[in-house]
Design a protein around this motif. Structure first.
Motif, short mmCIF file in Angstrom:
data_model
loop_
_atom_site.label_atom_id
_atom_site.label_comp_id
_atom_site.label_asym_id
_atom_site.label_seq_id
_atom_site.Cartn_x
_atom_site.Cartn_y
_atom_site.Cartn_z
N THR A 60 0.84 -1.20 0.00
CA THR A 60 0.00 0.00 0.00
C THR A 60 0.87 1.26 0.00
OG1 THR A 60 -1.85 -1.09 1.09
CG2 THR A 60 -1.71 1.30 1.38
N ASN A 61 1.87 1.27 0.88
CA ASN A 61 2.74 2.46 0.96
C ASN A 61 3.50 2.68 -0.34
OD1 ASN A 61 1.91 2.91 3.54
ND2 ASN A 61 3.61 1.79 4.48
N SER A 62 3.93 1.59 -0.96
CA SER A 62 4.68 1.70 -2.21
C SER A 62 3.79 2.31 -3.31
CB SER A 62 5.18 0.31 -2.62
OG SER A 62 5.77 0.33 -3.87
N VAL A 63 2.51 1.90 -3.34
CA VAL A 63 1.60 2.45 -4.36
C VAL A 63 1.23 3.90 -4.01
CG1 VAL A 63 -0.69 2.23 -5.40
CG2 VAL A 63 0.73 0.20 -5.07
N LYS A 64 1.04 4.18 -2.71
CA LYS A 64 0.69 5.55 -2.31
C LYS A 64 1.84 6.53 -2.57
CE LYS A 64 -3.11 4.96 0.91
NZ LYS A 64 -3.58 5.00 2.30
N ASP A 65 3.03 5.99 -2.72
CA ASP A 65 4.20 6.82 -3.04
C ASP A 65 4.19 7.28 -4.50
OD1 ASP A 65 5.63 7.18 -0.83
OD2 ASP A 65 7.29 5.82 -1.33
N ILE A 66 3.42 6.59 -5.34
CA ILE A 66 3.46 6.89 -6.79
C ILE A 66 3.22 8.38 -7.07
CG2 ILE A 66 2.41 6.46 -9.05
CD1 ILE A 66 2.00 3.56 -8.22
N LEU A 290 5.73 -2.76 -5.25
CA LEU A 290 5.34 -2.82 -6.66
C LEU A 290 4.94 -1.46 -7.26
CD1 LEU A 290 3.19 -6.11 -6.49
CD2 LEU A 290 5.64 -5.88 -6.89
N GLY A 291 4.99 -0.41 -6.44
CA GLY A 291 4.60 0.92 -6.92
C GLY A 291 5.35 1.36 -8.17
N PRO A 292 6.69 1.28 -8.17
CA PRO A 292 7.43 1.75 -9.35
C PRO A 292 7.02 1.00 -10.64
CG PRO A 292 8.92 1.50 -7.49
CD PRO A 292 7.60 0.94 -7.05
N GLN A 293 6.82 -0.32 -10.54
CA GLN A 293 6.39 -1.06 -11.74
C GLN A 293 5.00 -0.61 -12.20
OE1 GLN A 293 8.01 -2.64 -9.16
NE2 GLN A 293 8.56 -4.72 -9.74
N LEU A 294 4.10 -0.37 -11.23
CA LEU A 294 2.75 0.07 -11.60
C LEU A 294 2.81 1.43 -12.30
CD1 LEU A 294 -0.33 -0.10 -11.63
CD2 LEU A 294 -0.36 0.74 -9.27
#
Ligand code: AHR
Length: 333
Positions: A60-66, A290-294
């Motif tokens: 969640t945190n990784s995606v919210k970082d996008i 997975l944020g960077p890949q998304l």
């Protein structure tokens, strides 16, 4: 004469004033060079499962970082609270809001055909995050970003087959993830496949702990109550359940990592800390960042590029206190 001078002065003054007004008008044209319009952001709607584990929070945190790291991307976030119906509602709301990309971490494998068809009809690409789904039409999702779950199960099994080989009898208890999720189905299948040629390794009990610490502890307590000292190995589908089980084992009066060998999947910091203390034995890594890949996939799709059907994560296997101690300082989740 005096009046003539005054008239001449006033005429000159008027001329100069008119010239300046004229210059001002010319310097600030009102049409033809409008300021460039702000470029449109790529909007991602993310239907997350919930917050059942440390791994999930890290994702969640990784995606919210996008949107923090990518000023051209906007994020709409929905927490499904472990319920498929909430995730379906979120997807419908993203469709209504005309987002550019829908990212979905599906709580279970089946039951997505109808709503994903709606997304397809609305021409919104769907990106599966970390878990896969079962749909008749594979074009209902554009890509899957995540790990190889069957391989994770096999890697967990390999640690045990390397340790115990083909001699002796080893009783295994299994803490499964959320029933019907691809993480549970595939980690179970991969593990079974990995031990199939080792008849001494036997799963004597298997139950879901729903990927949570509390449930992991509760189910391990029940395993210990019925099989107590007959258990040699715990295989947990995630670290959080293993962390709960460690507590149960200690309260039962046994030593986790010594009396009962523990292997689990994810790679959260707590598990590395436990392994550095000798309380667990093997961690099969599963990457939640997975944020960077998304972000990259969303950008590629917005640019009309084709993306791979599977954007695979790369991850390792860690075993023993020394490896855990060495890895701990660089763990990011
Ligand atoms: O889908 C990935 C799994 O879901 C993780 O292993 C687990 O911790 C999470 O809840």
């Amino acid at each position: 004469m005096k009046n003539k001078k005054i008239v001449a002065f006033l005429s000159a003054a008027l001329l100069v004033t008119t010239m300046f007004i004229g210059c001002g008008t010319k310097a600030a044209p009102t049409s033809g060079t409008a300021a460039p319009a702000a470029s449109k952001k790529i909007v991602i709607g993310f239907a997350q499962i919930g917050a059942e584990s440390g791994w999930r929070d890290a994702e969640t945190n990784s995606v919210k970082d996008i949107p923090i790291k990518n000023k051209d991307i906007e994020l709409k976030f929905s927490d499904g609270q472990q319920k498929q119906e909430n995730q379906i509602k979120a997807i419908r709301s993203f469709i209504a809001q005309k987002v550019d990309v829908i990212a979905l971490a599906p709580v279970v494998e089946s039951g997505w055909d109808t709503v994903l068809k709606e997304a397809k009809d609305a021409k919104i690409p769907v990106v599966l995050m970390d878990r896969t789904i079962k749909v008749a039409d594979q074009s209902l999702f554009t890509t899957f970003i995540g790990s190889d779950f069957p391989l994770e199960g096999k890697n967990a099994a390999k640690f045990l087959t390397d340790k115990y080989g083909k001699t002796g009898k080893v009783n295994i208890v299994e803490l499964q993830g959320t029933v019907g999720s691809s993480a549970q189905v595939d980690r179970m299948a991969g593990f079974k496949e990995g031990i199939k040629d080792f008849p001494g390794l036997k799963i004597i009990k298997s139950q879901t702990g729903d990927f949570t610490r509390a449930k992991g502890k509760e189910v391990m307590e029940a395993f210990l109550k019925s099989d107590g000292k007959n258990i040699q190995v715990l295989y947990a589908h995630n670290d959080d359940m293993a962390m709960g089980a460690i507590q149960a084992i200690e309260e039962y009066g046994l030593k986790p990592g010594k009396d009962i060998t523990i292997v689990s999947i994810d790679g959260i910091k707590d598990a590395f800390t436990a392994m550095s203390q000798g309380k667990t034995n093997c961690i099969v890594e599963c990457n939640p960042l997975l944020g960077p890949q998304l972000a990259q996939v969303a950008r590629d799709l917005a640019a009309g590029k084709t993306v791979d059907k599977w954007v695979k994560s790369s991850e390792g296997v860690f075993a023993g206190a020394a490896e855990a101690t060495k890895a701990l300082p660089s763990r990011k989740y």
